[in-house]
Design an enzyme around this catalytic site. Structure first.
Site, short mmCIF file in Angstrom:
data_model
loop_
_atom_site.label_atom_id
_atom_site.label_comp_id
_atom_site.label_asym_id
_atom_site.label_seq_id
_atom_site.Cartn_x
_atom_site.Cartn_y
_atom_site.Cartn_z
N ASN A 11 0.87 -1.20 0.07
CA ASN A 11 -0.01 -0.07 0.00
C ASN A 11 0.86 1.29 0.03
OD1 ASN A 11 -2.24 -1.24 0.15
ND2 ASN A 11 -2.54 -1.56 2.30
N GLY A 227 5.15 -8.16 26.35
CA GLY A 227 5.90 -9.07 25.86
C GLY A 227 5.04 -10.20 24.95
N ALA A 251 4.20 -0.34 12.95
CA ALA A 251 5.11 -1.36 12.29
C ALA A 251 5.67 -2.36 13.46
CB ALA A 251 5.89 -0.81 11.46
N ALA A 252 5.31 -2.01 14.63
CA ALA A 252 6.09 -2.77 15.65
C ALA A 252 5.55 -4.31 15.24
CB ALA A 252 5.49 -2.71 17.00
N GLY A 253 4.45 -4.87 15.18
CA GLY A 253 4.13 -6.25 14.78
C GLY A 253 4.85 -6.90 13.53
N ASP A 254 4.99 -5.70 12.61
CA ASP A 254 5.70 -6.36 11.37
C ASP A 254 7.16 -6.52 11.58
OD1 ASP A 254 3.59 -5.99 9.82
OD2 ASP A 254 3.40 -3.80 9.54
N THR A 284 11.82 -0.74 16.99
CA THR A 284 10.77 0.01 16.13
C THR A 284 10.17 1.20 17.00
OG1 THR A 284 11.04 -1.92 14.65
CG2 THR A 284 9.04 -0.51 14.59
N SER A 293 10.98 3.18 10.32
CA SER A 293 11.42 2.86 11.57
C SER A 293 11.83 1.46 11.65
CB SER A 293 10.19 2.88 12.70
OG SER A 293 9.29 1.66 12.37
#
Length: 307
Positions: A11, A227, A251-254, A284, A293
């Site tokens: 995207n 955690g 974008a932490a999960g990515d 990140t 990031s």
């Protein structure tokens, strides 16, 4: 070096900063405008590449300026783009994001070409699945495509990873085809059809046990600053997050996915890979933005966390 294939969304994110969010029917003036390359699939591919993984992307973008820019950005980040198709019928996926001064936002996503990634595309690109070792998917493309990719990957003996974002119910076959299922707390609630918030350890463990009984081999629940919970049919284990001053969780999960799969592909244990993924995600959230990031491997190796 083992190979990783990411199948997912690409995207362009259009972000508008405003003093406040608009009311219904109201037009307001933006203070600032920024354009970011995004999409969960592309974010995860870039996260993997910056950690020096050998990564290829499968996806669809529009044959437009955004699409070509998105593809060029992936190449710049060392992601192989041989699996990306340009659609002349549909424009590239877009996200319009309005953010106010307090951090609240309103988001509208137009999937666009992402919803053009269909089963025939996967059949044409089967060689990329044959050549890879790990296959990573998310849920911003058609669910039938996700199921087909995971099924084909398992038939070919590949390790499969599904990030359950955005939250939606999953088919029994998808659950069975996953070697690693990675939701956050909200996504875990949706995919287990739990009608109450999962607010304590007992409820989280009960939900993961439900997935184990449905055929999921490994469940990894990301819990933000709390955690990670790792569970399989034999055990459950909580791993603490690294302590940092978070300023933006985008974008932490990515990045977590990128860290986990990179480490796993390098022969590390699941627990060691989760520790590495926690480090990547922690770095990140100390930075603003999505792909900008995402840390490089040398940054993760040299970062000093406070005790």
């Amino acid at each position: 070096m083992q190979k990783i294939l990411v199948v997912g969304s690409i995207n362009m994110d259009l972000s508008f900063e405003c003093k406040r969010l608009p009311n219904l029917g109201e037009t307001i003036i933006s203070n600032n405008y920024k354009k970011y390359c995004g999409g969960k699939g592309a974010n995860q591919a870039v996260a993997l590449a910056r950690l020096e993984s050998d990564v290829t992307m499968i996806g669809v973008v529009g044959d437009d300026n955004y699409g070509h820019e998105l593809c060029s950005n992936l190449k710049f980040n060392q992601v192989k783009t041989t699996g990306i198709r340009f659609s002349k019928e549909v424009s590239s996926g877009l996200a319009s994001i309005i953010v106010d001064e307090t951090g609240n936002n309103q988001i509208v996503v137009y999937p666009g070409a992402n919803y053009e990634l269909l089963v025939p595309d996967i059949d044409k690109l089967e060689a990329l699945i044959v050549e890879t070792d790990y296959v990573v998917c998310q849920l911003e493309i058609p669910i039938v495509t996700v199921e087909y990719v995971l099924q084909k990957a398992k038939q070919l003996g590949k390790t499969t990873i599904l990030n359950c974002a955005p939250a939606r119910e999953l088919t029994k076959k998808i659950l069975e085809y996953c070697d690693f299922l990675i939701p956050n707390e909200t996504e875990l609630q949706v995919i287990t059809n739990t009608h109450y918030p999962l607010i304590n350890e007992t409820e989280l463990i009960t939900a993961t046990q439900k997935l184990s009984k449905q055929g999921v081999k490994n469940i990894i629940v990301t819990l933000g600053a709390k955690g990670v919970l790792y569970a399989n049919a034999e055990q459950t284990q909580f791993l603490k997050a690294f302590s940092v001053k978070a300023i933006d969780s985008t974008a932490a999960g990515d990045s977590f996915i990128g860290g986990f799969v990179t480490s796993l592909a390098n022969g590390k244990t699941i627990v060691d890979s989760l520790e590495f993924a926690n480090k990547v995600a922690a770095i990140t959230v100390t930075r603003r933005g999505a792909q900008i990031s995402l840390p490089y491997l040398y940054e993760v190796e040299n970062y000093r966390f406070s005790s």
